[in-house]
Scaffold this motif. Structure first.
Motif, PDB file in Angstrom:
ATOM      1  N   SER A 111       0.809  -1.221   0.000  1.00  0.00           N
ATOM      2  CA  SER A 111       0.000   0.000   0.000  1.00  0.00           C
ATOM      3  C   SER A 111       0.842   1.270   0.000  1.00  0.00           C
ATOM      4  O   SER A 111       0.347   2.338  -0.305  1.00  0.00           O
ATOM      5  N   LYS A 126       1.016   4.371  11.799  1.00  0.00           N
ATOM      6  CA  LYS A 126       0.909   3.933  10.408  1.00  0.00           C
ATOM      7  C   LYS A 126       0.363   5.089   9.584  1.00  0.00           C
ATOM      8  O   LYS A 126      -0.684   5.639   9.918  1.00  0.00           O
ATOM      9  N   GLU A 132      -8.570   5.981   3.279  1.00  0.00           N
ATOM     10  CA  GLU A 132      -8.678   5.211   4.527  1.00  0.00           C
ATOM     11  C   GLU A 132      -9.005   6.145   5.693  1.00  0.00           C
ATOM     12  O   GLU A 132      -9.789   5.811   6.585  1.00  0.00           O
ATOM     13  N   ASP A 376      -5.337  -4.134   9.365  1.00  0.00           N
ATOM     14  CA  ASP A 376      -5.524  -3.533   8.042  1.00  0.00           C
ATOM     15  C   ASP A 376      -7.010  -3.527   7.675  1.00  0.00           C
ATOM     16  O   ASP A 376      -7.380  -3.921   6.569  1.00  0.00           O
ATOM     17  N   THR A 379      -9.960  -0.831   4.592  1.00  0.00           N
ATOM     18  CA  THR A 379     -10.151  -0.859   3.147  1.00  0.00           C
ATOM     19  C   THR A 379     -11.610  -1.136   2.805  1.00  0.00           C
ATOM     20  O   THR A 379     -12.097  -2.247   2.922  1.00  0.00           O
TER      21      THR A 379
HETATM   22 CA    CA Z   1      -3.792  -1.994   3.472  1.00  0.00          CA
END
Ligand code: CA
Ligand code: ATP
Ligand code: CA
Length: 437
Positions: A111, A126, A132, A376, A379
């Motif tokens: 990504s 992050k 996002e 994660d 998304t």
């Molecule tokens: Ca990702």
């Protein structure tokens, strides 16, 4: 994890960004925590506050080394989230902003997001895409309610959402999260599991170069591994995982994974991170820094509990008085943070020394500790469509990229995780059965 990331010092290309991130966090978190606690309102979920930092400082913001703008999102919501996850406010600030040291893991995924560890490895910053970021703000209320109703959620724990921008620079959005892996334990193997086999293979021959690499679904299957939980723990784990995935399906989220870290109690802690961290500061070591010998001396010893408590108390006082924390002063000491936050033990999946210990068929303890989290998970299927590389990387899975795809993605994920969760005895029995067919 022999060397975890590169230390971001003044010569590092991302030093200014890292410095600005930490300065902004320090200011905004202490600003919010200085106020008397109150219940959340709907407006808190939409809230955003912008601050300008410069070299001289002004009536609102303290002076900083560089000129930059900082945006703080939903500060009250994240204050409450941190409290729900049982973080101590002073401890949080100290871990992230004492001494301005982060280590950069670079960008491990496809990504392009960057990962930074706090100095004590407890927290991860992050950087995230704008899509996002927007999406997290959109679902924040549902995420919050889910955490409220599921204190033992396996979903990533979000502690803050912010943005930095330097003059003429790009806007950098980032979240602060928990580091799933505890600083005080070696993680012998790491897997990122999605329940898919397409493209889910880490080249085994590359393991030699990088023995602590994060492996994937096919590597897991090839090793015939299991999440080794007896009936009681299996039930707890699967129940929570299903609830978490149902939320992700409802929010049309996909492409998340189960991050699995395995600590083998028979191997123990040969590469204890504490020693490695301290090595960074040894005079004449490969990674030299500009600290004075005295400072280095202090850094190399671990402070007593008393010192840590005193430091925390000072910080709490600063927070209460809403004074900006003096830059670069309250910090020349290695915080005794290599130990875990003991309050975390109240959470099911963090209760065995920061993880969830394997059990046998009779529920008695076995030889591994598992560190488990669904990561994660920002998304949205809409984001997927926009991410070009994703199309290329997952061309076989194109049919999965539609609004309804979050359903099959989640179903497949649950099926896979459930399928690999079994006690060592159950796994052995099945292996025998399979061999006899
Ligand atoms: Ca990702
Ligand atoms: P991509 O979208 O290409 O999959 P990404 O940049 O969104 O990647 P993630 O999937 O969130 O990144 O994480 C990449 C890797 O970073 C993980 O496989 C894991 O090894 C590590 N990682 C991510 N989150 C955590 C966490 N909370 N604790 C420890 N390690 C983490
Ligand atoms: Ca990922």
């Amino acid at each position: 994890r022999v060397v975890v990331g590169t230390k971001v010092d003044q010569n590092h290309v991302n030093w200014v960004t890292a410095y600005n991130m930490l300065t902004g966090i320090r200011f905004t978190v202490s600003r919010t925590n200085a106020k008397i606690d109150r219940a959340l309102t709907d407006a808190d979920f939409e809230a955003k506050h912008k601050f300008s930092f410069d070299i001289t400082g002004n009536e609102l913001t303290p002076s900083a080394k560089y000129d930059f703008k900082f945006k703080d999102y939903a500060p009250w919501v994240f204050r409450h989230l941190r409290a729900k996850f049982k973080l101590d406010p002073a401890d949080y600030l100290m871990s992230l902003t004492s001494k301005y040291i982060l280590s950069e893991l670079g960008s491990p995924g496809k990504s392009g997001s960057f990962f930074y560890f706090s100095r004590d490895y407890k927290y991860i910053i992050k950087t995230i895409h704008h899509a996002e970021h927007k999406f997290l703000r959109k679902i924040l209320k549902e995420y919050y309610c889910h955490v409220e109703n599921n204190p033992n959620t396996l979903l990533s724990q979000f502690y803050g959402l912010h943005r930095v921008k330097i003059p003429y620079g790009r806007k950098v959005h980032f979240v602060v999260m928990n580091n799933l892996f505890p600083p005080h334990r070696d993680i012998h193997q790491t897997f990122d599991l999605k329940g898919s086999t397409i493209g889910r293979d880490f080249k085994e021959e590359d393991l030699e170069k990088n023995p602590r690499a994060t492996l994937k679904d096919l590597n897991w299957l090839r090793r015939n591994l299991h999440l080794e939980f007896g009936p009681e723990k299996k039930r707890q784990f699967i129940e929570q995982m299903e609830k978490d995935v149902h939320l992700l399906q409802k929010l049309k989220i996909m492409d998340y994974s189960m991050l699995v870290g395995i600590h083998d109690l028979r191997k123990g802690n040969q590469e204890n991170i504490r020693d490695k961290t301290l090595q960074v500061f040894q005079p004449g070591g490969a990674d030299t820094n500009e600290d004075t010998p005295e400072v280095r001396g202090i850094l190399m010893r671990t402070p007593s509990k008393l010192e840590t408590a005193r430091k925390a108390r000072e910080l709490r006082q600063i927070i209460k008085q809403e004074k900006p924390i003096p830059m670069g002063q309250s910090s020349e000491r290695m915080p005794d943070h290599m130990e875990e936050n003991t309050l975390k033990r109240e959470f099911t999946f963090y209760s065995d020394d920061g993880g969830f210990r394997a059990t046998h068929e009779d529920n008695s303890p076995a030889d591994e500790i598992f560190f488990l989290s669904i990561i994660d998970c920002l998304t949205h299927y809409g984001t997927v469509k926009k991410l070009e590389h994703f199309w290329k990387g997952l061309s076989h899975d194109k049919k999965l990229i539609s609004p309804v795809a979050a359903e099959p993605y989640g179903d497949r994920f649950i099926r896979f995780i459930e399928g690999i969760t079994k006690s060592p005895e159950e796994a052995a029995k099945e292996a025998v059965q399979e061999a006899s067919i």
